[in-house]
Write a protein that holds these residues in place. Structure first.
Motif, PDB file in Angstrom:
ATOM      1  N   GLY A  48      44.557  35.203 -14.775  1.00 54.71           N
ATOM      2  CA  GLY A  48      45.283  33.727 -15.570  1.00 54.71           C
ATOM      3  C   GLY A  48      44.567  32.463 -16.529  1.00 54.71           C
ATOM      4  N   ILE A  49      43.087  32.527 -16.852  1.00 59.13           N
ATOM      5  CA  ILE A  49      42.806  31.783 -17.815  1.00 59.13           C
ATOM      6  C   ILE A  49      43.054  31.693 -18.892  1.00 59.13           C
ATOM      7  CG2 ILE A  49      40.786  32.594 -18.432  1.00 59.13           C
ATOM      8  CD1 ILE A  49      41.284  28.970 -18.124  1.00 59.13           C
ATOM      9  N   GLU A  50      43.546  33.144 -19.964  1.00 57.05           N
ATOM     10  CA  GLU A  50      44.121  33.089 -21.125  1.00 57.05           C
ATOM     11  C   GLU A  50      45.782  32.730 -21.023  1.00 57.05           C
ATOM     12  OE1 GLU A  50      44.118  36.929 -22.196  1.00 57.05           O
ATOM     13  OE2 GLU A  50      45.459  36.568 -24.378  1.00 57.05           O
ATOM     14  N   ALA A  51      45.843  33.382 -19.682  1.00 55.26           N
ATOM     15  CA  ALA A  51      47.834  32.538 -20.461  1.00 55.26           C
ATOM     16  C   ALA A  51      47.927  31.280 -19.629  1.00 55.26           C
ATOM     17  CB  ALA A  51      48.530  33.375 -18.764  1.00 55.26           C
ATOM     18  N   ALA A  52      47.498  30.676 -19.254  1.00 56.21           N
ATOM     19  CA  ALA A  52      47.024  28.953 -18.615  1.00 56.21           C
ATOM     20  C   ALA A  52      46.955  28.784 -20.371  1.00 56.21           C
ATOM     21  CB  ALA A  52      46.250  28.483 -17.905  1.00 56.21           C
ATOM     22  N   LEU A  53      45.969  28.911 -20.414  1.00 57.27           N
ATOM     23  CA  LEU A  53      45.689  28.401 -22.498  1.00 57.27           C
ATOM     24  C   LEU A  53      46.750  28.523 -22.805  1.00 57.27           C
ATOM     25  CD1 LEU A  53      41.604  28.750 -22.615  1.00 57.27           C
ATOM     26  CD2 LEU A  53      43.132  27.203 -22.170  1.00 57.27           C
ATOM     27  N   LYS A  54      47.514  29.749 -22.710  1.00 58.36           N
ATOM     28  CA  LYS A  54      48.459  29.562 -23.807  1.00 58.36           C
ATOM     29  C   LYS A  54      49.672  29.463 -23.534  1.00 58.36           C
ATOM     30  CE  LYS A  54      46.714  34.346 -26.143  1.00 58.36           C
ATOM     31  NZ  LYS A  54      46.475  35.846 -25.999  1.00 58.36           N
ATOM     32  N   SER A  55      49.932  28.530 -22.434  1.00 58.79           N
ATOM     33  CA  SER A  55      51.180  28.240 -21.978  1.00 58.79           C
ATOM     34  C   SER A  55      51.379  26.703 -22.492  1.00 58.79           C
ATOM     35  CB  SER A  55      51.081  27.736 -20.368  1.00 58.79           C
ATOM     36  OG  SER A  55      49.925  26.393 -19.871  1.00 58.79           O
ATOM     37  N   ALA A  56      52.158  26.001 -21.723  1.00 59.48           N
ATOM     38  CA  ALA A  56      52.814  24.738 -23.217  1.00 59.48           C
ATOM     39  C   ALA A  56      52.098  23.996 -22.309  1.00 59.48           C
ATOM     40  CB  ALA A  56      54.901  24.806 -22.733  1.00 59.48           C
ATOM     41  N   ASP A  57      51.896  23.757 -21.450  1.00 56.13           N
ATOM     42  CA  ASP A  57      51.109  22.548 -20.889  1.00 56.13           C
ATOM     43  C   ASP A  57      50.364  23.407 -19.971  1.00 56.13           C
ATOM     44  OD1 ASP A  57      52.172  20.178 -18.424  1.00 56.13           O
ATOM     45  OD2 ASP A  57      49.844  20.159 -19.929  1.00 56.13           O
ATOM     46  N   PRO A  58      48.475  23.758 -20.524  1.00 57.33           N
ATOM     47  CA  PRO A  58      48.103  24.015 -19.601  1.00 57.33           C
ATOM     48  C   PRO A  58      46.979  23.155 -19.388  1.00 57.33           C
ATOM     49  CG  PRO A  58      47.710  24.362 -22.104  1.00 57.33           C
ATOM     50  CD  PRO A  58      48.806  23.511 -21.950  1.00 57.33           C
ATOM     51  N   ALA A  59      47.113  21.364 -19.356  1.00 54.13           N
ATOM     52  CA  ALA A  59      46.572  20.728 -18.188  1.00 54.13           C
ATOM     53  C   ALA A  59      47.102  21.010 -16.898  1.00 54.13           C
ATOM     54  CB  ALA A  59      46.780  19.452 -18.885  1.00 54.13           C
ATOM     55  N   SER A  60      48.847  20.399 -17.310  1.00 53.60           N
ATOM     56  CA  SER A  60      49.430  20.739 -15.746  1.00 53.60           C
ATOM     57  C   SER A  60      48.948  21.893 -14.812  1.00 53.60           C
ATOM     58  CB  SER A  60      50.724  20.587 -16.124  1.00 53.60           C
ATOM     59  OG  SER A  60      50.825  21.923 -16.498  1.00 53.60           O
ATOM     60  N   VAL A  61      48.549  23.699 -15.136  1.00 51.31           N
ATOM     61  CA  VAL A  61      48.097  24.033 -14.620  1.00 51.31           C
ATOM     62  C   VAL A  61      46.654  24.325 -14.328  1.00 51.31           C
ATOM     63  CG1 VAL A  61      47.767  26.763 -15.026  1.00 51.31           C
ATOM     64  CG2 VAL A  61      49.963  25.225 -15.604  1.00 51.31           C
ATOM     65  N   LEU A  62      45.746  23.478 -15.654  1.00 45.44           N
ATOM     66  CA  LEU A  62      44.663  24.092 -14.553  1.00 45.44           C
ATOM     67  C   LEU A  62      43.556  22.901 -14.017  1.00 45.44           C
ATOM     68  CD1 LEU A  62      43.784  25.393 -17.769  1.00 45.44           C
ATOM     69  CD2 LEU A  62      43.778  26.598 -15.995  1.00 45.44           C
ATOM     70  N   GLN A  63      44.443  21.603 -14.519  1.00 46.10           N
ATOM     71  CA  GLN A  63      43.819  20.033 -14.071  1.00 46.10           C
ATOM     72  C   GLN A  63      42.505  20.739 -12.528  1.00 46.10           C
ATOM     73  OE1 GLN A  63      42.109  18.112 -15.109  1.00 46.10           O
ATOM     74  NE2 GLN A  63      42.242  16.551 -13.297  1.00 46.10           N
ATOM     75  N   GLU A  64      44.091  20.491 -11.476  1.00 41.11           N
ATOM     76  CA  GLU A  64      43.935  21.361 -10.263  1.00 41.11           C
ATOM     77  C   GLU A  64      42.981  22.143  -9.749  1.00 41.11           C
ATOM     78  OE1 GLU A  64      45.611  17.323  -9.196  1.00 41.11           O
ATOM     79  OE2 GLU A  64      44.754  19.049  -7.856  1.00 41.11           O
ATOM     80  N   ALA A 309      39.321  42.833 -12.945  1.00 40.44           N
ATOM     81  CA  ALA A 309      39.801  41.819 -13.322  1.00 40.44           C
ATOM     82  C   ALA A 309      40.897  42.239 -14.611  1.00 40.44           C
ATOM     83  CB  ALA A 309      39.176  40.516 -13.174  1.00 40.44           C
ATOM     84  N   GLU A 310      40.066  42.506 -15.507  1.00 38.79           N
ATOM     85  CA  GLU A 310      41.012  43.541 -17.031  1.00 38.79           C
ATOM     86  C   GLU A 310      41.470  43.791 -16.694  1.00 38.79           C
ATOM     87  OE1 GLU A 310      37.587  44.399 -19.576  1.00 38.79           O
ATOM     88  OE2 GLU A 310      36.368  42.332 -19.981  1.00 38.79           O
ATOM     89  N   GLU A 311      41.439  44.590 -15.887  1.00 36.15           N
ATOM     90  CA  GLU A 311      42.563  46.304 -15.913  1.00 36.15           C
ATOM     91  C   GLU A 311      43.717  45.346 -15.223  1.00 36.15           C
ATOM     92  OE1 GLU A 311      44.466  49.261 -16.449  1.00 36.15           O
ATOM     93  OE2 GLU A 311      42.642  48.822 -16.933  1.00 36.15           O
ATOM     94  N   ALA A 312      43.631  44.699 -14.570  1.00 39.15           N
ATOM     95  CA  ALA A 312      44.359  44.166 -14.072  1.00 39.15           C
ATOM     96  C   ALA A 312      45.079  42.668 -15.010  1.00 39.15           C
ATOM     97  CB  ALA A 312      44.195  42.702 -12.287  1.00 39.15           C
ATOM     98  N   GLY A 313      44.185  41.895 -15.193  1.00 38.70           N
ATOM     99  CA  GLY A 313      45.101  41.487 -16.551  1.00 38.70           C
ATOM    100  C   GLY A 313      45.924  41.696 -17.684  1.00 38.70           C
ATOM    101  N   ARG A 314      45.039  43.393 -17.869  1.00 38.12           N
ATOM    102  CA  ARG A 314      46.397  43.827 -18.725  1.00 38.12           C
ATOM    103  C   ARG A 314      47.277  44.465 -18.252  1.00 38.12           C
ATOM    104  NH1 ARG A 314      40.808  46.028 -20.405  1.00 38.12           N
ATOM    105  NH2 ARG A 314      41.352  47.982 -18.633  1.00 38.12           N
ATOM    106  N   ARG A 315      47.212  44.782 -17.090  1.00 41.79           N
ATOM    107  CA  ARG A 315      48.970  45.383 -16.113  1.00 41.79           C
ATOM    108  C   ARG A 315      49.629  44.026 -16.715  1.00 41.79           C
ATOM    109  NH1 ARG A 315      48.440  49.789 -13.267  1.00 41.79           N
ATOM    110  NH2 ARG A 315      46.451  51.071 -13.708  1.00 41.79           N
ATOM    111  N   LEU A 316      48.834  42.725 -15.831  1.00 39.76           N
ATOM    112  CA  LEU A 316      49.678  41.730 -15.936  1.00 39.76           C
ATOM    113  C   LEU A 316      50.115  41.070 -17.028  1.00 39.76           C
ATOM    114  CD1 LEU A 316      47.989  39.122 -13.372  1.00 39.76           C
ATOM    115  CD2 LEU A 316      50.495  40.568 -12.822  1.00 39.76           C
ATOM    116  N   LYS A 317      49.553  40.935 -18.323  1.00 38.07           N
ATOM    117  CA  LYS A 317      49.683  41.350 -19.463  1.00 38.07           C
ATOM    118  C   LYS A 317      51.095  42.150 -19.821  1.00 38.07           C
ATOM    119  CE  LYS A 317      49.107  40.209 -24.492  1.00 38.07           C
ATOM    120  NZ  LYS A 317      50.177  40.613 -25.080  1.00 38.07           N
TER     121      LYS A 317
END
Length: 869
Positions: A48-64, A309-317
């Protein structure tokens, strides 16, 4: 000698204490560095770190998440930065959005960075790890660290113990120094200082190593020391120490690294079925002898977890891409194509989608269809032998595809070479497919809301892995999401076609016969939501013609039905022969009533109003009378090609109420073209109304004189590629009624004037070769003129018009309308209008600013040539 030994003991104790302090501190530093690196690597590769960095507001997703992770990992901070080094998260929230001091160059090159530096929290040990996307590009970095204060605290807590131990050691060794000195000399067998120093250095290197496999290699590539973990991981023989690394039977990659004398960081090597992370550093940088220290860490389980984890990430993508990429339009075929495009090449090398014929028509498929139509294909390369789009597909009842339809689950054929049922459906085609290299298939049904839609087939070829059982769930999820979008498109297609059919049935199928205008029209429904645009051409008494163009606000069935109501109302109000402004006023009241009735019924499709343009053209005096209600202005193209948009008073849209509608008149030269249209022609998201009007004017100026060609030219130039609103276009070329077909007389208010007028009318009819209509015409005019003389006031005028019918008009200055009555046998009068109604095809009254006109129409004799006279 004893004092010397005491001195040596003291020096050794002090030195040992210092070394021990330094060792503890260095061990703490190394542990802190390793922990920082491990935390940064774990967080950088977290799902999920890749998707979070590409999101519109990464700070709100990753700060906590970073704060919680730092707390659990026992590090002082975790920071995430983008490619520019801007902090997206921080243990100090005020620093979010500010640039970090970390050099981004090695991170952007894909390398890990570790250093000691002074940050916002003070001196610190930190490690930064780049975050890469699925294509290997660096999209940011994760840093983790521990402040020097935390490390120093650990050392300070241990220091009293160390000093106490040193003091105890001095006390103990002082008493036994004499004994030790004598015994040491005896037990060392005269070992010299150099040998003791070398031994101390070896043990010091082992002491400073982490709890991993450790090798110490001299400058010549020979192993000086190997701990038990290194022996276990590398499978070293018992006599490995002292031998060259190339003589130990190590894996070629590992042997090459150990013999190369180059530094390495976390290189992955295979050894005995294990995945080892290898680090190699030179030990002579700190004054030691030439050689290297090599550490080995068993990362087998970590690699396995990372792979999963990479396989799961590819499937989620893939599922995310399916969510945003399938169903972007309400077109069944396009939606099927989007399913194929999303799945290639992320999930399959080739994809084919076959839909039931009723689904393509917008209908609901009943039961399981054994004959489908190939709707979409996609592949990693062209020239595949799979059937092309448009081909009817008939499946065997025992084949995998219809087997899956029967169960509602995806069916896998991991090896098509062994799939007998699949091959027997089309032996020749199966041979071509297998020869092409396609070897594996998943066939998944497309079903939504209990309705069967079709089948999606996923194929793999060449060196791609064969489908496994765990791929079935992903295929089913893809098809479930696509099926909902396909069914939505199917239902929309059905409703759209129904609305278009209804709307076309409510629009005029042909134009009425009349001589005042040469009319051409076009109607284009919107591609998505059919609206309520309409047009009409209505012949009026006195050779006049009404032109109507309107647009109901809203879309869909409700708008089409309302359009039909308004069109019928326009015909009704036109039959009353009202002025354009009065017609619009009546329509305004009707729309208001419809709105209130919809609100009472709590209809979801309540009408918000409509726009309309109503024009009446009179070919006798070439006068056009117009009024508009919130509608775009009409255009007039003069015979010389000049285009003008008439500045009519702009009334409010129908349904607003409260304001009158003004009527304007304009004299139109013969041969001019009146152009009426709806706003869908000139407005779209890519341009405003002024640009649309300018483009329409340029197009009309170059379109020629023929109304049909003008319609074609306008629709070729104006509408967007994907019309979002209906378009109604009406082009009318004006004609004038020749003056020799119009006769006028002024009648005095004297009954004796009727006789001479009848004679004049008879003469004019004879001139027009209409003697056989003379008796009826004279009788009608006698009754109408007599009524006007008896009951009306003001000047009385008579007009005869010869067009498709013979029209008699009697005008006066009174606004009182006569009424047809049925006289009894004893009444002496009251039969005049009754006779007129019986003799004429139709008759009526229209009001003018000066009074009223009573008119009647008579058919021309059979065989009478129009235009004779």
């Amino acid at each position: 000698m004893f004092l010397l030994q005491i001195t040596v003991v003291l020096l050794i104790a002090v030195g040992a204490s210092a070394v021990l302090v330094l060792t503890v501190r260095r061990e703490a530093d190394r542990e802190a560095a390793n922990r920082s690196l491990a935390v940064a690597e774990s967080f950088a590769h977290a799902p999920g770190i890749e998707a979070a960095l590409k999101s519109a507001d990464p700070a709100s997703v990753l700060q906590e998440r970073t704060l919680e992770a730092a707390k659990r990992a026992d590090v002082d901070f975790i920071v995430i930065v983008d490619r520019e080094g801007i902090r997206l998260t921080s243990s100090t929230p005020s620093l979010i959005g500010k640039r970090t001091t970390q050099d981004m160059a090695p991170l952007l090159a894909g390398r890990t960075a570790r250093d000691k530096t002074t940050g916002t929290l003070g001196p610190q040990i930190r490690a930064f790890v780049p975050v890469k996307d699925a294509h290997g590009g660096v999209i940011g970095a994760v840093g983790a660290g521990i402040t020097i204060g935390s490390v120093s605290g650990t050392v300070d807590r241990q220091l009293p113990v160390l000093l106490g131990g040193a003091a105890g050691a001095v006390a103990l060794t002082t008493g036994g120094a004499a004994l030790v000195s004598r015994r040491l000399s005896r037990q060392t067998h005269g070992l010299g200082p150099a040998e003791i120093t070398r031994m101390f250095e070896h043990h010091d290197a082992v002491l400073h190593a982490v709890r991993e496999g450790i090798l110490i290699i001299d400058g010549g590539g020979r192993i000086l020391l190997a701990n038990d973990e290194a022996r276990r991981l590398l499978g070293l023989p018992p006599d490995a120490e002292g031998r060259h690394v190339r003589e130990l039977g190590l894996a070629p990659q590992t042997a090459e690294l150990l013999a190369s004398n180059r530094e390495a960081t976390d290189e992955m090597h295979l050894s005995g079925g294990r995945v080892l992370a290898v680090n190699q550093r030179h030990i002579d940088k700190h004054g030691g002898p030439p050689g290297n220290v090599v550490t080995f860490r068993d990362s087998t389980e970590l690699q396995a977890l990372s792979g999963r984890a990479e396989e799961a990430g590819r499937r989620l993508k893939l599922l995310y891409d399916a969510t945003v990429g399938i169903g972007t339009t309400l077109d069944v075929t396009r939606t099927a194509e989007e399913l194929a495009e999303v799945a290639v090449p992320q999930f399959a090398d080739h994809v084919t989608v076959d839909l039931a014929e009723p689904v393509l028509r917008g209908e609901e498929a009943v039961g399981t269809q054994k004959v489908l139509r190939r709707t979409a294909t996609a592949g990693i390369r062209l020239g595949h032998p799979l059937l092309p789009t448009g081909t009817p597909i008939k499946f065997s009842a025992t084949g995998p595809r219809l087997r899956g339809v029967g169960t509602g689950r995806a069916v896998i054929e991991p090896d098509l070479h062994q799939a007998v049922e699949w091959q027997t459906q089309d032996v020749r085609r199966a041979e071509q497919v297998l020869a092409y290299g396609i070897h594996s298939l998943i066939s998944a049904p497309l079903s939504a809301r209990g309705s069967f839609l079709g089948v999606a087939n996923f194929w793999r070829s060449g060196n791609s892995e064969t489908f496994r059982d765990d791929d079935l769930a992903l295929a089913e999820e893809l098809c479930a999401r696509a099926a909902v979008s396909i069914d939505n498109a199917r239902r929309y297609t059905r409703e759209h076609d129904m609305a278009v059919t209804l709307q076309r049935s409510l629009l005029p199928s042909s134009l009425p016969a009349q001589n005042a205008l040469d009319v051409a029209y076009r109607y284009l429904p919107a591609q998505k939501n059919v609206g309520g645009d309409w047009f009409d051409v209505i012949p009026l008494p006195g050779t006049r013609v009404a032109l109507v163009v309107g647009d109901v606000v809203g879309h869909g069935m409700h708008a089409a039905i309302t359009m039909g109501r308004l069109r019928a109302a326009v015909h009704t109000f036109s039959a009353l022969d009202l002025q354009p402004g009065e017609v619009l006023a009546h329509l305004d009241e009707l729309v208001d009533v419809l709105d209130r009735s919809e609100e009472t019924a709590e209809s979801a499709g309540a009408i918000a109003g409509a726009t309309c343009l109503y024009a009446i053209y009179d070919p006798v005096d070439r006068r056009c009378t117009m009024a508009r209600a919130g509608h775009p202005p009409p255009a007039i193209v003069y015979p010389d090609g000049t285009v003008e948009f008439l500045e009519l008073p702009a009334g409010p849209p129908l349904g607003v109420g409260g304001l009158p509608f003004e009527t304007a008149e304009v004299v139109v030269p013969e041969g001019s073209r009146l152009v009426l249209y709806t706003d869908g022609l000139i407005e779209n998201r890519g341009r405003d109304i002024d640009e649309g009007l300018d483009k329409l004017a340029r197009t009309l100026g170059l379109a020629g004189e023929d109304p049909e060609r003008m319609c074609e030219a306008v629709l070729d130039a104006m509408p967007p590629a994907h019309a979002t609103d209906d378009i109604a276009l009406l082009v009318a070329r004006t004609r004038s009624l020749p003056s020799d077909r119009v006769s006028r007389w002024d009648v005095p208010s004297d009954p004796s004037a009727v006789g001479p007028l009848r004679t004049a009318v008879a003469n004019k009819l004879a001139e027009w070769d209409l003697e056989e209509t003379s008796f009826v015409t004279e009788l009608i005019l006698s009754e109408l003129i007599t009524n006007a003389i008896r009951y009306a006031s003001g000047p009385i005028r008579v007009r005869l018009l010869l067009d498709r019918q013979l029209t008699c008009e009697v005008s006066d200055g009174s606004s009182t309308s006569p009424h047809l009555s049925y006289a009894t046998a004893t009444d002496e009068g009251g039969r005049g209008l009754f006779l007129v109604a019986q003799m004429a095809d139709r008759w009526g009254t229209r009001y003018t600013p000066e009074g009223k006109v009573i008119w009647s129409e008579q058919p021309l004799p059979e065989g009478y040539a129009a235009g004779a006279g």
